[in-house]
Design an enzyme around this catalytic site. Structure first.
Site, PDB file in Angstrom:
ATOM      1  N   ASP A  45       0.816  -1.223   0.000  1.00 13.75           N
ATOM      2  CA  ASP A  45       0.000   0.000   0.000  1.00 13.75           C
ATOM      3  C   ASP A  45       0.845   1.267   0.000  1.00 13.75           C
ATOM      4  O   ASP A  45       0.446   2.291   0.543  1.00 13.75           O
ATOM      5  CB  ASP A  45      -0.969   0.029   1.202  1.00 13.75           C
ATOM      6  CG  ASP A  45      -1.799  -1.224   1.298  1.00 13.75           C
ATOM      7  OD1 ASP A  45      -2.264  -1.686   0.242  1.00 13.75           O
ATOM      8  OD2 ASP A  45      -1.965  -1.755   2.399  1.00 13.75           O
ATOM      9  N   LYS A  96       2.299   2.007  -5.174  1.00 18.35           N
ATOM     10  CA  LYS A  96       3.078   1.509  -6.318  1.00 18.35           C
ATOM     11  C   LYS A  96       2.313   1.664  -7.631  1.00 18.35           C
ATOM     12  O   LYS A  96       2.905   1.987  -8.657  1.00 18.35           O
ATOM     13  CB  LYS A  96       3.434   0.027  -6.119  1.00 18.35           C
ATOM     14  CG  LYS A  96       4.392  -0.223  -4.982  1.00 18.35           C
ATOM     15  CD  LYS A  96       4.683  -1.695  -4.800  1.00 18.35           C
ATOM     16  CE  LYS A  96       3.485  -2.484  -4.354  1.00 18.35           C
ATOM     17  NZ  LYS A  96       2.951  -2.154  -3.032  1.00 18.35           N
ATOM     18  N   ALA A 129      -3.363  -7.972  -3.857  1.00 22.52           N
ATOM     19  CA  ALA A 129      -2.895  -6.606  -4.113  1.00 22.52           C
ATOM     20  C   ALA A 129      -4.066  -5.729  -4.541  1.00 22.52           C
ATOM     21  O   ALA A 129      -5.078  -6.223  -5.019  1.00 22.52           O
ATOM     22  CB  ALA A 129      -1.853  -6.631  -5.226  1.00 22.52           C
ATOM     23  N   GLY A 130      -3.899  -4.448  -4.368  1.00 23.26           N
ATOM     24  CA  GLY A 130      -4.908  -3.508  -4.850  1.00 23.26           C
ATOM     25  C   GLY A 130      -4.196  -2.263  -5.310  1.00 23.26           C
ATOM     26  O   GLY A 130      -3.565  -1.593  -4.507  1.00 23.26           O
ATOM     27  N   HIS A 131      -4.227  -1.998  -6.593  1.00 25.20           N
ATOM     28  CA  HIS A 131      -3.528  -0.835  -7.117  1.00 25.20           C
ATOM     29  C   HIS A 131      -4.544   0.158  -7.677  1.00 25.20           C
ATOM     30  O   HIS A 131      -5.349  -0.201  -8.531  1.00 25.20           O
ATOM     31  CB  HIS A 131      -2.534  -1.262  -8.210  1.00 25.20           C
ATOM     32  CG  HIS A 131      -1.386  -2.066  -7.671  1.00 25.20           C
ATOM     33  ND1 HIS A 131      -0.537  -2.793  -8.447  1.00 25.20           N
ATOM     34  CD2 HIS A 131      -0.948  -2.232  -6.399  1.00 25.20           C
ATOM     35  CE1 HIS A 131       0.374  -3.377  -7.682  1.00 25.20           C
ATOM     36  NE2 HIS A 131       0.140  -3.060  -6.441  1.00 25.20           N
ATOM     37  N   THR A 185      -5.733 -11.609   3.389  1.00 21.86           N
ATOM     38  CA  THR A 185      -6.791 -10.977   2.601  1.00 21.86           C
ATOM     39  C   THR A 185      -7.881 -11.986   2.218  1.00 21.86           C
ATOM     40  O   THR A 185      -8.835 -11.630   1.533  1.00 21.86           O
ATOM     41  CB  THR A 185      -6.200 -10.381   1.312  1.00 21.86           C
ATOM     42  OG1 THR A 185      -5.551 -11.432   0.599  1.00 21.86           O
ATOM     43  CG2 THR A 185      -5.198  -9.277   1.622  1.00 21.86           C
ATOM     44  N   GLN A 236       2.517  -6.007  -3.023  1.00 17.87           N
ATOM     45  CA  GLN A 236       2.854  -6.008  -1.588  1.00 17.87           C
ATOM     46  C   GLN A 236       4.180  -5.247  -1.353  1.00 17.87           C
ATOM     47  O   GLN A 236       4.505  -4.383  -2.141  1.00 17.87           O
ATOM     48  CB  GLN A 236       2.931  -7.431  -1.013  1.00 17.87           C
ATOM     49  CG  GLN A 236       1.589  -8.148  -0.949  1.00 17.87           C
ATOM     50  CD  GLN A 236       1.188  -8.790  -2.250  1.00 17.87           C
ATOM     51  OE1 GLN A 236       1.976  -9.469  -2.889  1.00 17.87           O
ATOM     52  NE2 GLN A 236      -0.032  -8.594  -2.670  1.00 17.87           N
ATOM     53  N   THR A 265       3.273 -12.314   3.417  1.00 21.84           N
ATOM     54  CA  THR A 265       2.522 -12.998   2.371  1.00 21.84           C
ATOM     55  C   THR A 265       3.365 -14.198   1.920  1.00 21.84           C
ATOM     56  O   THR A 265       4.443 -14.453   2.469  1.00 21.84           O
ATOM     57  CB  THR A 265       2.153 -12.038   1.217  1.00 21.84           C
ATOM     58  OG1 THR A 265       1.219 -12.696   0.356  1.00 21.84           O
ATOM     59  CG2 THR A 265       3.378 -11.579   0.433  1.00 21.84           C
ATOM     60  N   THR A 307      -7.638  -1.480  -0.293  1.00 27.80           N
ATOM     61  CA  THR A 307      -8.305  -1.506  -1.606  1.00 27.80           C
ATOM     62  C   THR A 307      -8.963  -2.865  -1.829  1.00 27.80           C
ATOM     63  O   THR A 307      -9.997  -2.971  -2.464  1.00 27.80           O
ATOM     64  CB  THR A 307      -7.254  -1.284  -2.730  1.00 27.80           C
ATOM     65  OG1 THR A 307      -6.384  -0.247  -2.328  1.00 27.80           O
ATOM     66  CG2 THR A 307      -7.888  -0.931  -4.040  1.00 27.80           C
ATOM     67  N   THR A 366      -9.631  -5.288   0.821  1.00 27.66           N
ATOM     68  CA  THR A 366     -10.483  -5.789   1.907  1.00 27.66           C
ATOM     69  C   THR A 366     -11.335  -4.704   2.549  1.00 27.66           C
ATOM     70  O   THR A 366     -12.260  -5.020   3.298  1.00 27.66           O
ATOM     71  CB  THR A 366      -9.603  -6.393   3.013  1.00 27.66           C
ATOM     72  OG1 THR A 366      -8.704  -5.369   3.461  1.00 27.66           O
ATOM     73  CG2 THR A 366      -8.800  -7.580   2.510  1.00 27.66           C
ATOM     74  N   ARG A 386     -10.433  -2.960   4.939  1.00 29.97           N
ATOM     75  CA  ARG A 386     -10.066  -2.845   6.357  1.00 29.97           C
ATOM     76  C   ARG A 386      -9.306  -1.544   6.607  1.00 29.97           C
ATOM     77  O   ARG A 386      -8.469  -1.154   5.799  1.00 29.97           O
ATOM     78  CB  ARG A 386      -9.144  -3.999   6.772  1.00 29.97           C
ATOM     79  CG  ARG A 386      -9.821  -5.340   6.809  1.00 29.97           C
ATOM     80  CD  ARG A 386      -8.849  -6.421   7.236  1.00 29.97           C
ATOM     81  NE  ARG A 386      -7.873  -6.730   6.196  1.00 29.97           N
ATOM     82  CZ  ARG A 386      -6.917  -7.646   6.315  1.00 29.97           C
ATOM     83  NH1 ARG A 386      -6.804  -8.334   7.430  1.00 29.97           N
ATOM     84  NH2 ARG A 386      -6.080  -7.890   5.331  1.00 29.97           N
ATOM     85  N   ASP A 390       1.516  14.988   0.645  1.00 28.57           N
ATOM     86  CA  ASP A 390       0.466  15.974   0.917  1.00 28.57           C
ATOM     87  C   ASP A 390      -0.293  15.670   2.204  1.00 28.57           C
ATOM     88  O   ASP A 390      -0.821  16.563   2.847  1.00 28.57           O
ATOM     89  CB  ASP A 390      -0.520  16.039  -0.262  1.00 28.57           C
ATOM     90  CG  ASP A 390      -1.050  14.667  -0.650  1.00 28.57           C
ATOM     91  OD1 ASP A 390      -0.222  13.759  -0.883  1.00 28.57           O
ATOM     92  OD2 ASP A 390      -2.284  14.489  -0.711  1.00 28.57           O
ATOM     93  N   GLY A 396      -0.431  14.242  -4.487  1.00 30.45           N
ATOM     94  CA  GLY A 396      -1.880  14.155  -4.647  1.00 30.45           C
ATOM     95  C   GLY A 396      -2.205  12.929  -5.472  1.00 30.45           C
ATOM     96  O   GLY A 396      -1.311  12.310  -6.052  1.00 30.45           O
TER      97      GLY A 396
HETATM   98  P1  IMP Z   1      -2.174 -12.796   2.195  1.00 28.83           P
HETATM   99  O1  IMP Z   1      -1.209 -12.271   1.188  1.00 28.83           O
HETATM  100  O2  IMP Z   1      -3.616 -12.593   1.791  1.00 28.83           O
HETATM  101  O3  IMP Z   1      -1.877 -14.210   2.581  1.00 28.83           O
HETATM  102  O4  IMP Z   1      -1.984 -11.940   3.545  1.00 28.83           O
HETATM  103  C1  IMP Z   1      -0.793 -11.988   4.324  1.00 28.83           C
HETATM  104  C2  IMP Z   1      -0.487 -10.611   4.906  1.00 28.83           C
HETATM  105  O5  IMP Z   1      -0.118  -9.726   3.856  1.00 28.83           O
HETATM  106  C3  IMP Z   1      -1.676  -9.942   5.623  1.00 28.83           C
HETATM  107  O6  IMP Z   1      -1.170  -9.155   6.696  1.00 28.83           O
HETATM  108  C4  IMP Z   1      -2.262  -9.042   4.555  1.00 28.83           C
HETATM  109  O7  IMP Z   1      -2.974  -7.973   5.111  1.00 28.83           O
HETATM  110  C5  IMP Z   1      -0.984  -8.581   3.864  1.00 28.83           C
HETATM  111  N1  IMP Z   1      -1.191  -8.187   2.472  1.00 28.83           N
HETATM  112  C6  IMP Z   1      -1.347  -9.005   1.407  1.00 28.83           C
HETATM  113  N2  IMP Z   1      -1.466  -8.285   0.269  1.00 28.83           N
HETATM  114  C7  IMP Z   1      -1.360  -6.996   0.626  1.00 28.83           C
HETATM  115  C8  IMP Z   1      -1.360  -5.771  -0.117  1.00 28.83           C
HETATM  116  O8  IMP Z   1      -1.457  -5.729  -1.347  1.00 28.83           O
HETATM  117  N3  IMP Z   1      -1.212  -4.628   0.611  1.00 28.83           N
HETATM  118  C9  IMP Z   1      -1.046  -4.651   1.961  1.00 28.83           C
HETATM  119  N4  IMP Z   1      -1.033  -5.756   2.684  1.00 28.83           N
HETATM  120  C10 IMP Z   1      -1.179  -6.927   2.028  1.00 28.83           C
END
Ligand code: IMP
Length: 430
Positions: A13, A16, A39-41, A130, A225, A240, A304, A306, A308, A338, A420
């Protein structure tokens, strides 16, 4: 040699997607090398906001070829849905523009069920995954029982292979976790249908990239990640199951060493983490709420993938120095500067203290960060809004001092600062 690698230096996060989007303007190929749809981009282009989990964000540039390497774990359901969304947004997703490695492993509904069952069983010791099936899919790969995209090319063998896979995972679900088994026929039917749609995209991307490099094309490798979530080099076991660090780009794309030119370490101006695990500079209360935001804005610190809320804290330069070393980082891209505007003072963690001793590097990597107390250095804050800054001189002197101090303490130059969420809201430092 024209291979640039973008890595996250923190716990993911870092922004990237945004940096890849900028650098992709000069790239011919943009290649994801690790992770999956955990991942969430997010990329903002004018009025459009693209949230991508699997397809490299560089695909938004019409001249690029997007590649998913063998190091990625692919959930076909997510992939096809992203392909549909991008097509609806007017982006060409033909097999000329999107290539999938035959050696990438698949995430199946059985992996998703197992991820959920394992996290439930861990109780208070949960990793906070996730729930995208990442750990179980890479476990299948390492245990040599995985399903690769290659298998999708031969339906006659694929269907029995899925049956065997689901039955194997069902045994774990029922005997170890007392969870509901899946129906192998349903899974085979769903994946069999996906296989037909994905087959034209599956190929040998290692050779494609190798040949492209030979022709002088530029490759941008996009890590998902971050360094501290790396299976080998992160805050194990709260990591991960893949290799987000820069060597993962070579393994995850099927390339030998020697092509790398720039390794760009993307660093958020403060620290954030989603999921469990140690976090020495974590903040709580007003300041944490201030850095995190309320969740109303797309750039607020909420996952992005989950949704959370992310844990947040001051920038940790002990961990950043570590990331610079592990990845061979040649330059930094500092994001979300910013967000620090308006604070009276900003803190930088320059070292740790434990039982009267001071540490400026980690004696055992980040394997156990508990028990360390951060040593902070205070830097004056700035009150000005900086989203319109485009040149180094446009930044308030305090913001420049913050950047210069980071450079001094980690020994790498900051070449890009994002101020920004919009594509043009950046300061490039030459
Ligand atoms: P997993 O990759 O879903 O097995 O999660 C393992 C750990 O990596 C957990 O703490 C997740 O919240 C974290 N995690 C996995 N992918 C991301 C990401 O893209 N951004 C931030 N944290 C991540």
């Amino acid at each position: 040699m024209p291979l640039d690698i973008v890595v996250g230096t923190q716990w993911g996060d870092e922004g990237k997607g945004r940096v890849v989007d900028l650098l992709a303007a000069q790239a011919d190929y943009v290649a994801r090398y690790n992770g999956g749809d955990n991942a969430g981009h997010t990329v903002n282009v004018g009025q459009q906001i693209f949230k991508l989990h699997l397809i490299p964000s560089g695909i938004i540039h019409p001249h690029t070829v997007a590649v998913i390497g063998n190091g990625v774990a692919v959930n076909p359901r997510v992939l096809l849905s992203e392909m549909e969304t991008l097509t609806e947004s007017g982006i060409d997703i033909s097999p000329k523009r999107l290539m999938l490695s035959f050696a990438a492993h698949m995430i199946t509904p059985a992996h998703l069920a197992l991820d959920q069952a394992q996290e439930t069983a861990r109780g208070k010791a949960k990793i906070g995954t996730t729930l995208r099936g990442i750990g179980p899919a890479y476990t299948s790969k390492v245990s040599r029982h995985g399903l690769r995209l290659f298998e999708m090319l031969d339906q006659a063998k694929f269907v029995p292979a899925i049956h065997a896979h689901v039955e194997e995972i069902n045994q774990q679900l029922t005997s170890l976790y007392q969870a509901e088994p899946l129906n192998p026929d349903d899974v085979a039917e769903e994946l069999g249908e996906y296989a037909v749609r994905m087959a034209p995209y599956i190929g040998d991307i290692s050779t494609t990239i190798y040949e492209a490099l030979g022709q002088g094309r530029r490759i941008l490798a996009e890590g998902a990640q971050g360094t501290l979530l790396d299976l080998d080099h992160g805050t194990y076991p709260f990591v991960t199951s893949s290799t987000p660090t820069s060597p993962g780009a070579l393994v995850g794309l099927g390339l030998g060493p020697g092509y790398e030119e720039r390794v760009i370490g993307v660093t958020k101006s403060f620290q954030s983490r989603v999921g469990s695990g140690p976090f020495p500079t974590e903040l709580f209360g007003y300041l944490a709420d201030r850095l995190r935001g309320t969740g109303e804005q797309p750039w607020d610190e909420f996952g992005t993938t989950t949704g959370r809320p992310r844990r947040v804290g001051w920038l940790d330069l002990v961990l950043l120095r570590y990331a610079v070393r592990i990845n061979g980082i040649t330059e930094l891209a500092l994001t979300k500067l910013d967000i620090l505007s308006g604070l009276d003072r900003v803190l930088l963690c320059t070292g740790y203290r434990q039982e009267g001793h001071e540490f400026f590097n980690l004696p055992f990597g980040p394997s156990d960060l508990s028990g360390y107390e951060p040593i902070y250095e205070e830097v004056p804050g700035w009150q000005e809004e900086i989203r319109d800054a485009r040149r180094w001189e446009d930044l308030p002197v305090e913001a420049r001092s913050y950047i210069l101090r980071i450079e001094e303490l980690v020994g790498v130059q900051v070449r890009l600062v994002s101020v920004g969420p919009e594509r043009e809201q950046v300061v490039e430092i030459t």
